[in-house]
Design a protein around this motif. Structure first.
Motif, PDB file in Angstrom:
ATOM      1  N   GLY A 243       0.784  -1.223   0.000  1.00  0.00           N
ATOM      2  CA  GLY A 243       0.000   0.000   0.000  1.00  0.00           C
ATOM      3  C   GLY A 243       0.816   1.274   0.000  1.00  0.00           C
ATOM      4  O   GLY A 243       0.285   2.348  -0.297  1.00  0.00           O
ATOM      5  N   TYR A 244       2.099   1.188   0.339  1.00  0.00           N
ATOM      6  CA  TYR A 244       2.939   2.387   0.363  1.00  0.00           C
ATOM      7  C   TYR A 244       4.227   2.231  -0.435  1.00  0.00           C
ATOM      8  O   TYR A 244       5.140   3.051  -0.349  1.00  0.00           O
ATOM      9  N   THR A 245       4.293   1.189  -1.251  1.00  0.00           N
ATOM     10  CA  THR A 245       5.459   0.972  -2.101  1.00  0.00           C
ATOM     11  C   THR A 245       5.145   1.407  -3.528  1.00  0.00           C
ATOM     12  O   THR A 245       4.257   0.852  -4.183  1.00  0.00           O
ATOM     13  N   VAL A 246       5.827   2.425  -4.005  1.00  0.00           N
ATOM     14  CA  VAL A 246       5.580   2.951  -5.346  1.00  0.00           C
ATOM     15  C   VAL A 246       6.109   1.979  -6.396  1.00  0.00           C
ATOM     16  O   VAL A 246       7.240   1.498  -6.298  1.00  0.00           O
ATOM     17  N   VAL A 247       5.280   1.683  -7.386  1.00  0.00           N
ATOM     18  CA  VAL A 247       5.697   0.825  -8.495  1.00  0.00           C
ATOM     19  C   VAL A 247       5.455   1.569  -9.810  1.00  0.00           C
ATOM     20  O   VAL A 247       4.574   2.434  -9.894  1.00  0.00           O
ATOM     21  N   PRO A 248       6.228   1.245 -10.860  1.00  0.00           N
ATOM     22  CA  PRO A 248       6.158   2.012 -12.117  1.00  0.00           C
ATOM     23  C   PRO A 248       5.155   1.473 -13.123  1.00  0.00           C
ATOM     24  O   PRO A 248       5.266   1.742 -14.319  1.00  0.00           O
ATOM     25  N   THR A 249       4.149   0.738 -12.680  1.00  0.00           N
ATOM     26  CA  THR A 249       3.239   0.054 -13.599  1.00  0.00           C
ATOM     27  C   THR A 249       2.552   0.997 -14.576  1.00  0.00           C
ATOM     28  O   THR A 249       2.425   0.690 -15.763  1.00  0.00           O
ATOM     29  N   VAL A 250       2.086   2.137 -14.084  1.00  0.00           N
ATOM     30  CA  VAL A 250       1.343   3.055 -14.955  1.00  0.00           C
ATOM     31  C   VAL A 250       2.196   3.469 -16.142  1.00  0.00           C
ATOM     32  O   VAL A 250       1.759   3.423 -17.303  1.00  0.00           O
ATOM     33  N   ARG A 251       3.431   3.874 -15.882  1.00  0.00           N
ATOM     34  CA  ARG A 251       4.304   4.279 -16.982  1.00  0.00           C
ATOM     35  C   ARG A 251       4.662   3.098 -17.872  1.00  0.00           C
ATOM     36  O   ARG A 251       4.688   3.220 -19.110  1.00  0.00           O
ATOM     37  N   GLU A 252       4.945   1.951 -17.287  1.00  0.00           N
ATOM     38  CA  GLU A 252       5.351   0.793 -18.082  1.00  0.00           C
ATOM     39  C   GLU A 252       4.237   0.336 -19.022  1.00  0.00           C
ATOM     40  O   GLU A 252       4.508  -0.098 -20.147  1.00  0.00           O
ATOM     41  N   VAL A 253       2.992   0.424 -18.584  1.00  0.00           N
ATOM     42  CA  VAL A 253       1.882  -0.052 -19.415  1.00  0.00           C
ATOM     43  C   VAL A 253       1.410   1.015 -20.391  1.00  0.00           C
ATOM     44  O   VAL A 253       1.181   0.730 -21.572  1.00  0.00           O
ATOM     45  N   THR A 254       1.270   2.251 -19.920  1.00  0.00           N
ATOM     46  CA  THR A 254       0.652   3.293 -20.750  1.00  0.00           C
ATOM     47  C   THR A 254       1.644   4.209 -21.443  1.00  0.00           C
ATOM     48  O   THR A 254       1.283   4.925 -22.380  1.00  0.00           O
ATOM     49  N   GLY A 255       2.886   4.252 -20.945  1.00  0.00           N
ATOM     50  CA  GLY A 255       3.855   5.194 -21.478  1.00  0.00           C
ATOM     51  C   GLY A 255       3.713   6.588 -20.912  1.00  0.00           C
ATOM     52  O   GLY A 255       4.421   7.509 -21.317  1.00  0.00           O
ATOM     53  N   ARG A 256       2.778   6.780 -19.969  1.00  0.00           N
ATOM     54  CA  ARG A 256       2.558   8.084 -19.340  1.00  0.00           C
ATOM     55  C   ARG A 256       3.009   8.039 -17.876  1.00  0.00           C
ATOM     56  O   ARG A 256       2.886   7.009 -17.216  1.00  0.00           O
ATOM     57  N   ASP A 257       3.482   9.165 -17.388  1.00  0.00           N
ATOM     58  CA  ASP A 257       3.815   9.247 -15.973  1.00  0.00           C
ATOM     59  C   ASP A 257       2.540   9.204 -15.142  1.00  0.00           C
ATOM     60  O   ASP A 257       1.514   9.790 -15.510  1.00  0.00           O
ATOM     61  N   ALA A 258       2.605   8.533 -14.005  1.00  0.00           N
ATOM     62  CA  ALA A 258       1.469   8.505 -13.091  1.00  0.00           C
ATOM     63  C   ALA A 258       1.237   9.896 -12.516  1.00  0.00           C
ATOM     64  O   ALA A 258       2.169  10.651 -12.267  1.00  0.00           O
ATOM     65  N   ARG A 259      -0.012  10.236 -12.316  1.00  0.00           N
ATOM     66  CA  ARG A 259      -0.386  11.541 -11.784  1.00  0.00           C
ATOM     67  C   ARG A 259      -0.242  11.552 -10.264  1.00  0.00           C
ATOM     68  O   ARG A 259      -0.668  10.618  -9.594  1.00  0.00           O
ATOM     69  N   GLY A 260       0.313  12.647  -9.725  1.00  0.00           N
ATOM     70  CA  GLY A 260       0.484  12.772  -8.291  1.00  0.00           C
ATOM     71  C   GLY A 260      -0.751  13.345  -7.615  1.00  0.00           C
ATOM     72  O   GLY A 260      -1.678  13.842  -8.271  1.00  0.00           O
ATOM     73  N   PHE A 261      -0.741  13.311  -6.275  1.00  0.00           N
ATOM     74  CA  PHE A 261      -1.905  13.797  -5.539  1.00  0.00           C
ATOM     75  C   PHE A 261      -2.098  15.299  -5.719  1.00  0.00           C
ATOM     76  O   PHE A 261      -3.241  15.777  -5.721  1.00  0.00           O
ATOM     77  N   ALA A 262      -1.025  16.053  -5.885  1.00  0.00           N
ATOM     78  CA  ALA A 262      -1.175  17.491  -6.092  1.00  0.00           C
ATOM     79  C   ALA A 262      -1.971  17.775  -7.364  1.00  0.00           C
ATOM     80  O   ALA A 262      -2.805  18.691  -7.396  1.00  0.00           O
ATOM     81  N   GLN A 263      -1.745  16.996  -8.409  1.00  0.00           N
ATOM     82  CA  GLN A 263      -2.506  17.190  -9.643  1.00  0.00           C
ATOM     83  C   GLN A 263      -3.969  16.841  -9.407  1.00  0.00           C
ATOM     84  O   GLN A 263      -4.874  17.568  -9.837  1.00  0.00           O
ATOM     85  N   TRP A 264      -4.214  15.734  -8.723  1.00  0.00           N
ATOM     86  CA  TRP A 264      -5.601  15.352  -8.437  1.00  0.00           C
ATOM     87  C   TRP A 264      -6.304  16.441  -7.627  1.00  0.00           C
ATOM     88  O   TRP A 264      -7.450  16.815  -7.939  1.00  0.00           O
ATOM     89  N   ALA A 265      -5.621  16.959  -6.601  1.00  0.00           N
ATOM     90  CA  ALA A 265      -6.224  17.982  -5.744  1.00  0.00           C
ATOM     91  C   ALA A 265      -6.532  19.243  -6.530  1.00  0.00           C
ATOM     92  O   ALA A 265      -7.573  19.879  -6.332  1.00  0.00           O
TER      93      ALA A 265
END
Length: 274
Positions: A243-265
């Motif tokens: 639950g607190y270990t960051v993994v690069p799945t989003v970038r590896e699958v989609t080619g896009r950087d994962a969005r951070g909480f600041a962007q969501w907020a």
């Protein structure tokens, strides 16, 4: 190709529909109430209920891939007959499937594993969108967050990134038999989350750390049942490493950087303002 999205009016399902449309695909959206779906123009909206598998049979016809959720109804209850859903999908010639899950694998996942379908399980950690559900009213009316476990870390994930992974897997293929944990780009504490939210909405949001007993009392007053309260105490107080270990799945699958909480907020700031 036609792709079927179940749970199409949910937080993630709506975005899976959008991602597939943006990829130029035909989308069929399953919902219990088509008249209230409010989905984009061009989407084929069909009626069906995952809790009643035979009501979904026609929706599988002509479909290349399906995005499943592994629960049914507003109470997020486990699917009563996931194996029947898979049987119907196979009979209709569906080739790929994604499953948005997180709970222990149930009959749906087990049935998929026994087929030749190209199935992929998606396991997001904490949804950023839960912040809206839990905090928006309190921030608007009181300007304060009262929660336990102030220093609990979470690699919470943007719902748009979950949808992007699902759509990419369905359209591109090549992800069969895999289970993907999905996280955001950082692990932040509850204190940091409150501070980021305050900065995004342009006002100070106070934070009060509750004891576990105080949290139980607050949640009970909010109408939560005892089972839900104890689940939260365990999940938040003993967050597993995943639950607190960051993994690069989003970038590896989609080619896009994962969005951070600041962007969501920032994207959802108006919902927290008076």
């Amino acid at each position: 190709m036609i792709f079927l999205v179940t749970g199409a009016t949910g937080t993630v399902g709506r975005l899976v529909v959008e991602e597939l449309l943006q990829a130029g695909q035909q989308v069929r959206a399953l919902t219990r109430n088509p008249a209230k779906a409010g989905l984009p123009e061009g989407v084929e909206v069909v009626a069906g209920d995952l809790a009643e598998p035979d009501s979904v049979a026609a929706a599988f016809e002509g479909v290349t891939g399906v995005h499943f959720i592994n629960f049914a109804g507003d109470d997020y209850a486990p699917l009563p007959d996931g194996a029947r859903l898979v049987e119907l999908a196979v009979k209709a010639g569906v080739r790929r499937a994604t499953v948005l899950g997180g709970r222990e694998d149930g009959a749906l996942e087990q049935a998929l594993a026994a087929t030749d379908l190209e199935w992929t399980l998606l396991h997001p950690v904490e949804f950023m969108s839960n912040t809206l559900r839990w905090w928006a009213r309190t921030v608007r009316t009181e300007g304060v967050i009262k929660e336990p476990y102030a220093d609990r870390l979470s690699a919470l994930v943007h719902e748009r990134d979950i949808a992007a992974v699902a759509a990419t897997v369905l359209v591109e293929g090549g992800h069969g038999g895999r289970t993907y944990t999905l996280t955001g780009p950082e692990a932040i504490t509850l204190r940091e989350k409150v501070a980021i939210l305050g900065a995004s909405i342009g006002r100070d949001v106070a934070f009060v750390e509750l004891t576990v007993d105080e949290a139980r009392a607050k949640w009970a007053a909010d109408g939560m049942g005892e089972q839900t309260i104890e689940f939260l105490v365990n999940a938040l107080g003993n967050t597993p490493e995943v639950g607190y270990t960051v993994v690069p799945t989003v970038r590896e699958v989609t080619g896009r950087d994962a969005r951070g909480f600041a962007q969501w907020a920032s994207e959802n700031a108006d919902a927290f303002r008076e």
